[in-house]
Design a protein around this motif. Structure first.
Motif, PDB file in Angstrom:
ATOM      1  N   GLU A 137       3.778  10.418   5.119  1.00 44.89           N
ATOM      2  CA  GLU A 137       2.423  10.196   4.917  1.00 44.89           C
ATOM      3  C   GLU A 137       1.906  11.755   5.753  1.00 44.89           C
ATOM      4  N   ASN A 150       0.781  -1.177   0.065  1.00 45.62           N
ATOM      5  CA  ASN A 150       0.071  -0.060   0.055  1.00 45.62           C
ATOM      6  C   ASN A 150       0.872   1.510  -0.179  1.00 45.62           C
ATOM      7  N   VAL A 151       2.121   1.018   0.444  1.00 46.83           N
ATOM      8  CA  VAL A 151       3.032   2.445   0.546  1.00 46.83           C
ATOM      9  C   VAL A 151       3.560   2.356  -0.753  1.00 46.83           C
ATOM     10  N   ALA A 166       1.577   6.328  -7.001  1.00 48.04           N
ATOM     11  CA  ALA A 166       0.579   7.222  -7.322  1.00 48.04           C
ATOM     12  C   ALA A 166       0.992   8.732  -7.319  1.00 48.04           C
ATOM     13  N   LEU A 167       1.791   8.984  -6.196  1.00 51.22           N
ATOM     14  CA  LEU A 167       2.292  10.340  -6.044  1.00 51.22           C
ATOM     15  C   LEU A 167       3.032  10.796  -7.030  1.00 51.22           C
ATOM     16  N   CYS A 182       9.307  10.611   0.627  1.00 53.96           N
ATOM     17  CA  CYS A 182       7.866  10.972   0.952  1.00 53.96           C
ATOM     18  C   CYS A 182       7.320  10.355   2.578  1.00 53.96           C
ATOM     19  N   ALA A 221      -2.391  11.347   3.186  1.00 52.40           N
ATOM     20  CA  ALA A 221      -2.311  11.629   1.815  1.00 52.40           C
ATOM     21  C   ALA A 221      -0.579  11.551   1.831  1.00 52.40           C
ATOM     22  N   TRP A 222      -0.021  10.822   0.992  1.00 52.86           N
ATOM     23  CA  TRP A 222       1.443  10.760   0.598  1.00 52.86           C
ATOM     24  C   TRP A 222       1.984  12.176   0.116  1.00 52.86           C
ATOM     25  N   GLY A 246       0.905   4.006  -3.066  1.00 49.74           N
ATOM     26  CA  GLY A 246       0.872   5.566  -2.680  1.00 49.74           C
ATOM     27  C   GLY A 246       1.953   6.011  -3.076  1.00 49.74           C
ATOM     28  N   LEU A 247       3.364   5.744  -3.145  1.00 42.47           N
ATOM     29  CA  LEU A 247       4.336   6.596  -3.663  1.00 42.47           C
ATOM     30  C   LEU A 247       4.273   6.629  -5.124  1.00 42.47           C
TER      31      LEU A 247
END
Length: 148
Positions: free
Chosen positions: A119, A7-8, A14-15, A117, A123-124, A11-12
């Motif tokens: 959180e 999940n991390v 996606a960022l 990054c 949000a990241w 998230g990264l």
């Protein structure tokens, strides 16, 4: 390095993708700024551009980019988790970036992004962003985006 949870990693990744979309939009600065912590640093020195400290300087730099460019296109791939300590994650990716300035000048770069990054508020956010060249840099990059 502790293995980065999926999940991390997602998230990264996606960022980084949202960063490319925000830069390529060349219109609305807020989505771009929302991706960074208030004290973020962007180190563009390896590609002949400035070290940028804080959201204010990030905004100033990209205000100039947005005003000077008619088109942007970034293709991002080869995402790779670099580090995870349980709260701070870093990821790299390869990027081909292309642009056309309002004066017709063009630029194409092949670089690697590295984003460290954290959180914040669910949000990241990027707190340290570095660009390094993968191929020789074109002179048009500093002509279009450099200080001078």
């Amino acid at each position: 390095m502790t293995q980065m949870p999926e999940n991390v990693r997602a998230g990264l990744q996606a960022l980084m993708i949202e960063y490319c979309y925000a830069v390529d939009g060349l219109k609305d600065m807020q989505p771009l700024l929302d991706l960074f912590t208030d004290d973020a640093r962007a180190d563009f020195t390896a590609i002949g551009l400035p070290m940028i400290n804080g959201k204010g300087e990030i905004k100033t730099f990209f205000d100039g980019v947005f005003a000077g460019m008619s088109h942007h296109f970034h293709f991002i791939s080869n995402f790779r988790p670099e580090s995870w300590d349980g709260s701070v994650g870093a990821m790299t990716a390869y990027v081909i970036g292309m642009g056309r300035a309002n004066d017709g000048n063009t630029v194409t770069v092949q670089v690697k992004y590295r984003m460290e990054c954290i959180e914040q508020d669910g949000a990241w956010k990027c707190r340290h962003y570095t660009i390094t060249p993968m191929m020789p840099m074109p002179g048009s990059l500093t002509e279009i985006h450099g200080e001078g």
